[in-house]
Design a protein around this motif. Sequence first.
Motif, PDB file in Angstrom:
ATOM      1  N   ASN A 123       0.826  -1.215   0.000  1.00  0.00           N
ATOM      2  CA  ASN A 123       0.000   0.000   0.000  1.00  0.00           C
ATOM      3  C   ASN A 123       0.859   1.263   0.000  1.00  0.00           C
ATOM      4  O   ASN A 123       0.360   2.368   0.232  1.00  0.00           O
ATOM      5  CB  ASN A 123      -0.920   0.019   1.216  1.00  0.00           C
ATOM      6  CG  ASN A 123      -1.960  -1.089   1.164  1.00  0.00           C
ATOM      7  OD1 ASN A 123      -2.509  -1.355   0.096  1.00  0.00           O
ATOM      8  ND2 ASN A 123      -2.206  -1.736   2.291  1.00  0.00           N
ATOM      9  N   ALA A 124       2.144   1.103  -0.243  1.00  0.00           N
ATOM     10  CA  ALA A 124       3.070   2.249  -0.215  1.00  0.00           C
ATOM     11  C   ALA A 124       2.860   3.154  -1.425  1.00  0.00           C
ATOM     12  O   ALA A 124       2.525   2.691  -2.522  1.00  0.00           O
ATOM     13  CB  ALA A 124       4.517   1.739  -0.184  1.00  0.00           C
ATOM     14  N   GLN A 125       3.070   4.428  -1.191  1.00  0.00           N
ATOM     15  CA  GLN A 125       3.000   5.425  -2.263  1.00  0.00           C
ATOM     16  C   GLN A 125       4.300   6.241  -2.257  1.00  0.00           C
ATOM     17  O   GLN A 125       4.830   6.580  -1.194  1.00  0.00           O
ATOM     18  CB  GLN A 125       1.810   6.363  -2.052  1.00  0.00           C
ATOM     19  CG  GLN A 125       0.463   5.678  -2.133  1.00  0.00           C
ATOM     20  CD  GLN A 125       0.186   5.080  -3.496  1.00  0.00           C
ATOM     21  OE1 GLN A 125       0.610   5.644  -4.537  1.00  0.00           O
ATOM     22  NE2 GLN A 125      -0.500   3.939  -3.513  1.00  0.00           N
ATOM     23  N   PRO A 126       4.815   6.545  -3.456  1.00  0.00           N
ATOM     24  CA  PRO A 126       6.090   7.286  -3.535  1.00  0.00           C
ATOM     25  C   PRO A 126       6.028   8.601  -2.785  1.00  0.00           C
ATOM     26  O   PRO A 126       5.065   9.376  -2.937  1.00  0.00           O
ATOM     27  CB  PRO A 126       6.286   7.494  -5.045  1.00  0.00           C
ATOM     28  CG  PRO A 126       5.497   6.411  -5.689  1.00  0.00           C
ATOM     29  CD  PRO A 126       4.304   6.184  -4.811  1.00  0.00           C
ATOM     30  N   GLY A 127       7.006   8.843  -1.942  1.00  0.00           N
ATOM     31  CA  GLY A 127       7.094  10.103  -1.214  1.00  0.00           C
ATOM     32  C   GLY A 127       6.278  10.162   0.058  1.00  0.00           C
ATOM     33  O   GLY A 127       6.364  11.132   0.812  1.00  0.00           O
ATOM     34  N   VAL A 128       5.449   9.134   0.333  1.00  0.00           N
ATOM     35  CA  VAL A 128       4.629   9.101   1.550  1.00  0.00           C
ATOM     36  C   VAL A 128       5.378   8.277   2.606  1.00  0.00           C
ATOM     37  O   VAL A 128       5.564   7.057   2.437  1.00  0.00           O
ATOM     38  CB  VAL A 128       3.239   8.486   1.297  1.00  0.00           C
ATOM     39  CG1 VAL A 128       2.443   8.452   2.590  1.00  0.00           C
ATOM     40  CG2 VAL A 128       2.507   9.294   0.223  1.00  0.00           C
TER      41      VAL A 128
END
Length: 634
Positions: free
Chosen positions: A103-108
């Motif tokens: 569930n990872a998002q770039p920059g989060v």
Amino acid sequence: MGGPHGPKPVEKAINFGPSLKRLIGRLAPERSIVIFVLFLATVGVTLGVVGPKVLGWGTDVVFDGVLGTMMAQMAPGASKGQIVEGLRARGDNTLADLLANSNAQPGVGIDFERLGWILVGALALYVFSAAMVWLQAYLLNDVVQRTVYRMRRDVQAKLNRLPLRYFDNQPRGELLSRVTNDIDNVSQSMQQTLTQLINSLLTLIGVLLMMTLISPVLTLVALISIPISMAVTVAIGKRSQVLFAQTWKSTGELNAHIEEAFTGHALVKVFGRQREVEQVFDDRNSELYKASFGSQFVSGIIMPAMMFIGNLNYVAIAVLGALRILSGAMTVGDVQAFIQYSRQFTQPLTQVASMANLLQSGVASAERVFEVLDEEEQVMEGLAETNQTKGHVRFESVDFAYDPTKPLITDLSLDVRPGQTVAIVGPTGAGKTTLVNLVMRFYELDGGRITLDGVDISTVPRRSLRSNIGMVLQDAWLFGGTIRDNIAYGRPEATEDEIHAAARATYVDRFVHQLPDGYDTVIDEEGSNISAGEKQLITIARAFLSDPALLILDEATSSVDTRTEALVQHAMSALRQDRTSFVIAHRLSTIRDADVILVMEAGHIVEQGTHSELLAAEGAYARLYQSQFSAPVS
């Protein structure tokens, strides 16, 4: 030491299943509390089981934040899809699958607020779970103690209902071991195992459910350990059952020997049998050591064996879980939660295995207690009453034997009129004491009947019958208490004046005033602070105070000196006035004034009559009299 009535060897191993079921059945009166305990345990275990899953969410929050930061560094400004496609293009499919299924998002980065709420939720779950488990353990401890209390009460009541024949065939030390050591062991075993057993079973169910929800595949791997663990536990348990039964048998034998040796300590010293006594002690102590060591050692193998199986299972799950993370089939949080569950899954199995020795020991002790509770009781009480007893005793064709193969009394008939003094004499083993024991209903007849004032004594409640009978035995029995309490034992409501009057009539008053505390002098359990003759006088005073309609004197003056005997004879003459008396005597000089003298041999009355009549007959009585006084019969 031990004699012919020593403990019998164990013929078979403990009957574990039925005995355990019966022991659990004794919790029935606490059914409502047990149900509430199960509810608390279910809630507590459920909250505890959910905990790893919640912590897994926290792990996913941290892991996703780390991946989001890593993606931003790998390709600044690129979307997640672009980064995954780029990885696949370079042939790094493993990392691509990992990022795609997260569930990872770039920059989060890490969402610390969400992580904080998750950790607070997990803490609350564990706190409430601990509170529920504590309350459950508290209530269950109360249940166990009340159950053991009832068991002690039932055993005590059972002992009061058992016939004297049972106690004749039981070493006192062995019986005491069952009533004290075995019941204490049942209490400890139940207290230490029930709480863990309930929690372990519920945890096993809850963990298995959570594992299945997370990953059925890994659950199947975890389940492989169950049949292996059960096979190991059963194999070791069968051997330890036998050893635990032997342990408590050996404990009873050792207690019986110690009680016997200490009771007869003076005789052991006099006859120089210390070495023999010590040898028997060493042998039985060695048997107890071997059985105890063997049972603990064998049952102790269970827990390390279970831990070994659990560790193998843990390694297998960790390896397979890592592979599934890399393949994207599971998240890191789920694998972490599953590994925790796998440890929780094997922990209940290990706990149950470690409790096996306690449970087996407790059930072995319970079975020994149940053996006492299952003994055949005395014949049921009758309903007739004997309130106004005159003391007319009749024996009608009475048959009796301690051993059915060796008849002692056969077809004995006797009529004792109210107020008569009947003396019973004869050689040792002739049945003199047995005769009066039958009147007291210490034993039941094999044939015929005995009547008191025309009423068959077998139809009269024993308490009612014995309330009309006073008895002074050859062996004086006193309990730990004051002299006043011992005299008033048969009539607790007696006044101080009545107690003193009985003491004066039986010459107890003569020596009591020489004691520092008088009637308040405390007699120890062995009665060692007064002489044997003084103890006998106190028992005679006890009978005097109870004012019975029927009096039984079994060698009542055997422990007093010649001068005191003469005084006691005067007291006995007064005591026998207006009441039927049975007097068993070896000193024929003490029964010359008896109304009837019975001469017994081998359970039969061979002669009866007055002193002068029997001397004139020149029969068995005359021979006994002559052998005692070594003088011509006249």
